[in-house]
Design an enzyme around this catalytic site. Sequence first.
Site, PDB file in Angstrom:
ATOM      1  N   ILE A   1       0.831  -1.194   0.000  1.00  0.00           N
ATOM      2  CA  ILE A   1       0.000   0.000   0.000  1.00  0.00           C
ATOM      3  C   ILE A   1       0.869   1.249   0.000  1.00  0.00           C
ATOM      4  O   ILE A   1       0.609   2.213  -0.732  1.00  0.00           O
ATOM      5  CB  ILE A   1      -0.942   0.011   1.211  1.00  0.00           C
ATOM      6  CG1 ILE A   1      -1.852  -1.214   1.184  1.00  0.00           C
ATOM      7  CG2 ILE A   1      -1.775   1.287   1.238  1.00  0.00           C
ATOM      8  CD1 ILE A   1      -2.740  -1.272  -0.029  1.00  0.00           C
TER       9      ILE A   1
ATOM     10  N   ASP B   1      10.773   3.670   5.542  1.00  0.00           N
ATOM     11  CA  ASP B   1      10.435   2.269   5.755  1.00  0.00           C
ATOM     12  C   ASP B   1      11.561   1.615   6.558  1.00  0.00           C
ATOM     13  O   ASP B   1      12.732   2.004   6.438  1.00  0.00           O
ATOM     14  CB  ASP B   1      10.248   1.533   4.432  1.00  0.00           C
ATOM     15  CG  ASP B   1       9.496   0.227   4.599  1.00  0.00           C
ATOM     16  OD1 ASP B   1       8.284   0.209   4.307  1.00  0.00           O
ATOM     17  OD2 ASP B   1      10.100  -0.773   5.039  1.00  0.00           O
TER      18      ASP B   1
ATOM     19  N   SER C   1      12.560  -1.441   6.183  1.00  0.00           N
ATOM     20  CA  SER C   1      13.265  -2.419   5.347  1.00  0.00           C
ATOM     21  C   SER C   1      14.198  -1.732   4.362  1.00  0.00           C
ATOM     22  O   SER C   1      13.757  -0.951   3.515  1.00  0.00           O
ATOM     23  CB  SER C   1      12.262  -3.293   4.596  1.00  0.00           C
ATOM     24  OG  SER C   1      12.910  -4.057   3.599  1.00  0.00           O
ATOM     25  N   GLU C   2      15.473  -2.023   4.460  1.00  0.00           N
ATOM     26  CA  GLU C   2      16.449  -1.456   3.528  1.00  0.00           C
ATOM     27  C   GLU C   2      16.154  -1.874   2.094  1.00  0.00           C
ATOM     28  O   GLU C   2      16.194  -1.050   1.168  1.00  0.00           O
ATOM     29  CB  GLU C   2      17.854  -1.910   3.932  1.00  0.00           C
ATOM     30  CG  GLU C   2      18.955  -1.457   2.977  1.00  0.00           C
ATOM     31  CD  GLU C   2      20.277  -2.150   3.249  1.00  0.00           C
ATOM     32  OE1 GLU C   2      21.326  -1.547   2.976  1.00  0.00           O
ATOM     33  OE2 GLU C   2      20.258  -3.307   3.719  1.00  0.00           O
TER      34      GLU C   2
ATOM     35  N   LYS D   1     -10.218  -5.584   9.991  1.00  0.00           N
ATOM     36  CA  LYS D   1     -10.002  -6.481  11.127  1.00  0.00           C
ATOM     37  C   LYS D   1     -10.037  -5.748  12.461  1.00  0.00           C
ATOM     38  O   LYS D   1     -10.011  -6.371  13.525  1.00  0.00           O
ATOM     39  CB  LYS D   1      -8.668  -7.217  10.956  1.00  0.00           C
ATOM     40  CG  LYS D   1      -8.658  -8.150   9.747  1.00  0.00           C
ATOM     41  CD  LYS D   1      -7.303  -8.761   9.511  1.00  0.00           C
ATOM     42  CE  LYS D   1      -7.350  -9.727   8.338  1.00  0.00           C
ATOM     43  NZ  LYS D   1      -7.707  -9.058   7.065  1.00  0.00           N
TER      44      LYS D   1
ATOM     45  N   THR E   1      -8.214 -22.211   4.110  1.00  0.00           N
ATOM     46  CA  THR E   1      -8.445 -22.618   5.495  1.00  0.00           C
ATOM     47  C   THR E   1      -9.836 -23.201   5.715  1.00  0.00           C
ATOM     48  O   THR E   1     -10.008 -24.105   6.537  1.00  0.00           O
ATOM     49  CB  THR E   1      -8.250 -21.430   6.446  1.00  0.00           C
ATOM     50  OG1 THR E   1      -9.116 -20.367   6.065  1.00  0.00           O
ATOM     51  CG2 THR E   1      -6.809 -20.948   6.410  1.00  0.00           C
TER      52      THR E   1
ATOM     53  N   ARG F   1      -7.082 -20.671  11.110  1.00  0.00           N
ATOM     54  CA  ARG F   1      -5.892 -20.429  11.921  1.00  0.00           C
ATOM     55  C   ARG F   1      -6.243 -19.598  13.147  1.00  0.00           C
ATOM     56  O   ARG F   1      -7.327 -19.014  13.215  1.00  0.00           O
ATOM     57  CB  ARG F   1      -4.836 -19.712  11.063  1.00  0.00           C
ATOM     58  CG  ARG F   1      -4.376 -20.518   9.866  1.00  0.00           C
ATOM     59  CD  ARG F   1      -3.511 -19.698   8.930  1.00  0.00           C
ATOM     60  NE  ARG F   1      -4.260 -18.588   8.350  1.00  0.00           N
ATOM     61  CZ  ARG F   1      -3.749 -17.724   7.477  1.00  0.00           C
ATOM     62  NH1 ARG F   1      -2.491 -17.849   7.087  1.00  0.00           N
ATOM     63  NH2 ARG F   1      -4.483 -16.746   6.983  1.00  0.00           N
TER      64      ARG F   1
ATOM     65  N   GLU G   1      -8.482 -16.188  13.275  1.00  0.00           N
ATOM     66  CA  GLU G   1      -9.043 -15.957  11.951  1.00  0.00           C
ATOM     67  C   GLU G   1     -10.560 -16.088  11.970  1.00  0.00           C
ATOM     68  O   GLU G   1     -11.112 -17.016  12.562  1.00  0.00           O
ATOM     69  CB  GLU G   1      -8.446 -16.961  10.953  1.00  0.00           C
ATOM     70  CG  GLU G   1      -8.779 -16.657   9.507  1.00  0.00           C
ATOM     71  CD  GLU G   1      -8.020 -17.566   8.563  1.00  0.00           C
ATOM     72  OE1 GLU G   1      -7.559 -17.085   7.521  1.00  0.00           O
ATOM     73  OE2 GLU G   1      -7.885 -18.764   8.867  1.00  0.00           O
TER      74      GLU G   1
END
Length: 613
Positions: A292, A312, A314-315, A409, A472, A539, A542
Site C-alpha cells: 500500500i 520504511d 526495510s532497507e 479487522k 483454510t 488459523r 481468523e
Amino acid sequence: MLTGMRQLLVSRSWLVDLPLIVLAWWSAFWLRFNLGIPHPYVDHAVVTTLPAVLCMAVGLLLARVPRQSWRYVSLADLRHLAWGVALGALLTMAVVMGLRVQGFPRSVFFISAVLTLVLLAGARATWRTTVERTLSQAQAITGAQPLLIAGQLQDVDQALRTLKGVAGWQVVGVVSSSPSDTGRTLQGVAVVGSVAQMAEIASQRTVSTVLLAGAPGAELRRELLLRWSGSGLNLLTLPSADEMLGSDAALRPRQVQLEDLLGRAPVQLDAQGLSLLLTGQTVMVTGAGGSIGSELCRQVARFGVARLVCVDVSEFAVYQLEQQLRQSHPAMPASYYTANVREIDRLRSIAERHRPNVVLHAAAYKHVPLMETDNEIEALRTNVLGTLHAARIAGEIGAARFVLISTDKAVNPTNVMGASKRVAEQVVQAVATDYPATRFVAVRFGNVLGSSGSVVPLFEEQLARGGPLTVTHPDIVRYFMTIPEAAQLVLQAGLMGQSGQIFVLDMGEPVKIVELARMMIRLSGKTEAEVPIAFTGLRPGEKLYEELLADDETTAATPHPKLRVAQVAAAAPDTLRAIEAWLASAGPSPAPEQLRAWLQARVPEYRAQSVLF
C-alpha cells in the site's frame, strides 16, 4: 502562434480541399439550373469563384480544419468540419452579396455549402477507409494473429478503435453478450454469435485468442474465464488507464489478470482538490516500501509534489522503491530513509528536516497468525506506539493532513493484530484533540489483491509448485480491492476528512476464498483436476468473515459514493497517557494473558479466541 498559423496555411490538405471547394461552387450553379448553367450565370460563377473559395478557406482555417489527421478522422473532426463549412458559407454570402452581382441566385449559397461538406467529408472518409484497408491487408499478408472480441457492443466499439493502432492482430469477428446482436456489424466487423457459442465460433474461424472488452470486474469476464479457461482459448484484455500511465506501458492486449476479474469501475477522484492538497507540497509516507505504501507513493508522485519523503524499516524495500520511482518520475525530488516508526527521535528528525504538509501512515504489522502467537507485543509497539509517534510528530510540525491506514479487522476484532489497529484508531482520535491545526483521519479497508502477506502471492507460489492451493475453510469470505483503488481512496479520504473521522471504504461484495483459488487456477490455464484445492482449517484469530463496522457503529454518507464515515465513540481523555504508560511498563515480553486483558480493557468488543463461527 505564428508557427501554428504557418502550419495551417501550408497544410497539404489544401491540395485536395481547394479543388473540391471550386467543384462544389460550380456544381451548385449546375444543380440550381437543372444540370445546365445559362450564359448570364456562367459569368456570375466565374466572377464569384475566387471570393467564394477564399471565404470558405477562411472559415475552415478559423475552425482549424487543416490540422485534422485524415488517417484518424472521427465524428468530432467531422463536426469541426461542419462548423468550418457553415462559417465559410456565411462569409461567402456576405462577400458575394457585397459585390452586388445583379440577379445572383441566392440558393447557390446553401447548395454549395452542402456540397462542400459532402465532398470534404467524403474525401476524409475515403482516405481513412483506404488506409485502414491497406493496413488490414498488410497484416493479413504478414501473418497477423486472428482475434475475436467478446463483450457488449459499446465496449467492443472502443476496443476496435484501440486495436486499429496496434499491429499484429486481425479482428475476424465479434462475440456479443446479447444473442440478439448476431448478424449486425460494428466498424465493418460482423457480430458472429453470442458468448454461449464462442467455442464453436473460434473453432470455425481457427481462432485461439479472445479479447475481453469491458470494464474490470465485469460479470462477463468471470463468466468467460470460468466457462472457457482450460478449453484452449487464450483470453486477453486491454491495459487499464492506470497501467497506461506507467512509463513502460504499451497499448497492447495482455493476459487477463485476477485484478481484471475482481476489480471494479475506476475510482472517481477529486483531481482538482487533490492537486490543491498535493501539488507543490512535501508528502511523507511511512511504510513506503510496502504494497500500500509504495502505491501511495506512485499515486502521490503523479500530482507533482515538491518532495516525496519515503520512510520504511526495510532497507531492501526502500531500495526497490527508489529504483522504481527514479525510473517513472526522474525529475521528482525525493528522499528515502530507513527508519523505524517506533523510534520517535529518528522520525522527528526526518519530519523536522522536510516539514511535510501531508503524512500518510502505512507502517504496520498486519499478518494475523504471525502476530497472534509469540509476537503480540511487536504488533502493539509498531501498530499502536508507531502510530502515536507518527501522528504526534505530524501535529508538532503543523502538517495539514495525517491519514492512518487501518483495516476491517479492527471491527469486532478476534485477533491481536485487529485489536491493535483499533487502538491505533483511538490514538489518532486522541491526538486530533491536541493538534487542532492538523486534520487526523483513519481509513479502513479489507484485503488488497497482491499485497505482501496476502493470499494471492501465496496462491501464486503454490501454483508455481504445482499445487495444491491451501484454503483454510470452504466458507471463508473476504472483501477485496485492487492496490491502486485502495491507494486512491486513501488520498480521497485524506482530502475530504474532518479531524477524528474514521472512513470506511465500499469494498463491494465479499468473495469466497475458494472461488478466488478456482479463478487463479483457471487463469494459469489449468483445471482443478490438475491443481487441487486443500482445506487446512481456520488459523488462530481468523474469522470466517470480516466486518467493516462494529455492532454499535453506524455510518454517514459522504459526497464520494465509495466512502462513508463511521460514527464511533470519541477516545477517552486519558487515552494517550494510559497507552504510553502500559507499553512502557509491559517490558519486552509480557504474558499473553496480561496483554490480551489490557487489549480487552481498551477495546471492549475484542474477543480473544482462536476460531470464530
